[in-house]
Design an enzyme around this catalytic site. Structure first.
Site, PDB file in Angstrom:
ATOM      1  N   TYR A 322       0.969  -1.112  -0.065  1.00 50.13           N
ATOM      2  CA  TYR A 322      -0.068  -0.017   0.078  1.00 50.13           C
ATOM      3  C   TYR A 322       0.815   1.199  -0.158  1.00 50.13           C
ATOM      4  O   TYR A 322       0.231   2.178   0.204  1.00 50.13           O
ATOM      5  CB  TYR A 322      -0.955   0.096   1.116  1.00 50.13           C
ATOM      6  N   CYS A 348      14.591 -10.671  -0.879  1.00 56.61           N
ATOM      7  CA  CYS A 348      15.200 -10.415  -2.025  1.00 56.61           C
ATOM      8  C   CYS A 348      14.021  -9.614  -2.811  1.00 56.61           C
ATOM      9  O   CYS A 348      13.559 -10.464  -3.882  1.00 56.61           O
ATOM     10  CB  CYS A 348      15.767 -11.664  -2.637  1.00 56.61           C
TER      11      CYS A 348
END
Ligand code: PLP
Length: 419
Positions: A322, A348
């Site tokens: 968000y 990662c």
């Protein structure tokens, strides 16, 4: 020093050390490791009480998806809260947390027959029905079990909650609920279904809503529909206006209170005899919780400084999905200068960050940071991504604390036995 009280009155610095209620956050981190979710029970109690004070005679159904730990649910339940659930799993967590089934309401666009059966068997208060097809399936499943399904129709009032598009749920284009006209039609159809009992109307317009005017708009529409349905001879009992009240994430945010919400919705309900249902999630637990994380490395690049911590997007995904802001404060305030850095996790993915270009107190390897406002949609949205066991959860009340979920182990993730 940071003004933490506005986030949660139970957060404070004592002698430069962060406390949640009467407990030192640093000591919890030493004892239980990091990353670690820590919640204040008193804050949760206060919030449920604030809803009941603003809405006497209502039923406050805590939205379990915000944080489904049964011990968190139990605290809300001890203050009289019921539960708003969106799956069979959440029903079982709510019951485990001591919520009586007759205080449970069940929403969601994709309820399976198995989940419907479970909810009927346990005797929940009502289903919030989101489509015509669901209505017929509910009738069929209820008939098979020789039960009656109490239902409300989830209406989509087409109001803009002015929040992030991913958490706006009451717009015409969203998958949730049915349009007002469709709701009228469903009521007429449901009248002839023998195993359906129509008891009310429901809406939930979105989440992290910082202004109460969209509620006023939505409830006005709901009340008009309610009056029309009464005229048609329907006997309705429950008006469920959903949850979604926003909380303070940024120091400059001003969060609306349940009282503000009451002022916005009550004028539309005058003269109506009904039990109001509210479904707050975030505004009950959001600022109850912090995520404690330890600095692994401080990495300097040509134009940027990265503070690499041991909590990642698998532990708290809100910044990644968000672009959410979470305030971050030091657990030990050593009174040093400030730095500007990205606070990132070990995952990662470039999207794995907790803060971008943030002004923070200088930190070094081994220091602890507290990510604020992490009680809602924190642990409940966590995952094992990158093979990471999920954090432990600790509940604090006064001077005492207890682990309400153990830190996961690799064995648990691998599920080595029994399959
Ligand atoms: C998510 C949800 C809630 C709770 O929303 P918050 O923003 O956490 O208050 C309430 N009702 C329904 C139907 C929901 O899906």
């Amino acid at each position: 020093m940071e003004n933490l009280k506005e986030f949660n009155p139970y957060l404070s610095y004592k002698g430069g050390t962060l406390y949640i209620e009467g407990v030192s956050v640093g000591e919890l981190a030493e004892r239980f490791g990091t990353p670690l979710y820590v919640y204040s029970a008193s804050y949760i109690r206060d919030r449920v009480r604030a809803y009941y004070e603003a809405f006497p005679g209502s039923l406050v159904c805590y939205a379990v998806k915000a944080n489904f730990n049964p011990e968190i649910i139990r605290v809300a339940g001890e203050e009289g809260a019921g539960a708003d659930i969106v799956s069979g799993g959440e029903l079982l967590f709510a019951l485990k947390g001591g919520i009586p089934p007759e205080k449970v309401v069940y929403a969601g666009v994709g309820k399976t027959e198995k989940e419907i059966e479970l909810a009927l068997e346990r005797g929940i208060l009502m289903f919030n029905v989101e489509s015509e097809e669901e209505l017929y399936i509910l009738d069929t499943v209820a008939s098979k079990l020789k039960k009656k399904a109490r239902i409300s129709i989830r209406v989509n009032p087409d109001v803009d909650p002015k929040t992030h598009p991913y958490i706006a749920t009451g717009l015409k284009k969203s998958k949730f609920g049915v349009d007002i006209e469709k709701a009228r039609e469903l009521f007429r159809r449901a009248k002839d279904l023998k195993n359906i009992e129509l008891v009310g109307l429901h809406c939930h317009i979105g989440s992290q809503i910082l202004e109460v005017s969209p509620y006023s708009e939505a409830v006005k529409k709901l009340a008009e529909l309610w009056r029309d349905l009464l005229r048609e001879g329907f006997e309705l009992r429950y008006m469920d206006v959903g949850g979604g009240l926003g909380i303070k994430y940024r120091p400059e945010d001003k969060e609306p209170t349940p009282k503000d919400l009451a002022k916005a919705v009550k004028p539309h309900l005058e003269g109506l005899e009904l039990t109001l249902i509210l479904e707050p999630g975030r505004s009950v637990v959001g600022n109850a919780g912090i995520l404690v994380t330890r600095v692994l490395f401080v990495k300097e690049k040509e134009r940027k400084r990265f503070i690499i911590v041991d909590a990642g997007m698998n532990d708290l995904i809100r910044p990644s999905i968000y672009d959410a802001y979470h305030h971050i404060v030091p657990v030990e305030d050593k009174g040093e200068g400030y730095t500007i850095a990205d606070v990132v996790g070990p995952i990662c993915e470039t999207g794995d960050f907790l803060a971008k270009d943030r002004r923070l107190k200088e930190v070094r390897r081994g220091d602890l940071l507290a990510v604020l406002s992490a009680g809602a949609y924190g642990f409940s949205m966590s995952s094992h991504y990158n093979g990471r066991p999920r954090p432990a959860e600790v509940l604090v009340e006064g001077d005492s604390y207890r682990v309400i979920r153990r830190r996961e182990t690799y064995e648990y993730i691998l599920y080595e036995k029994d399959y």
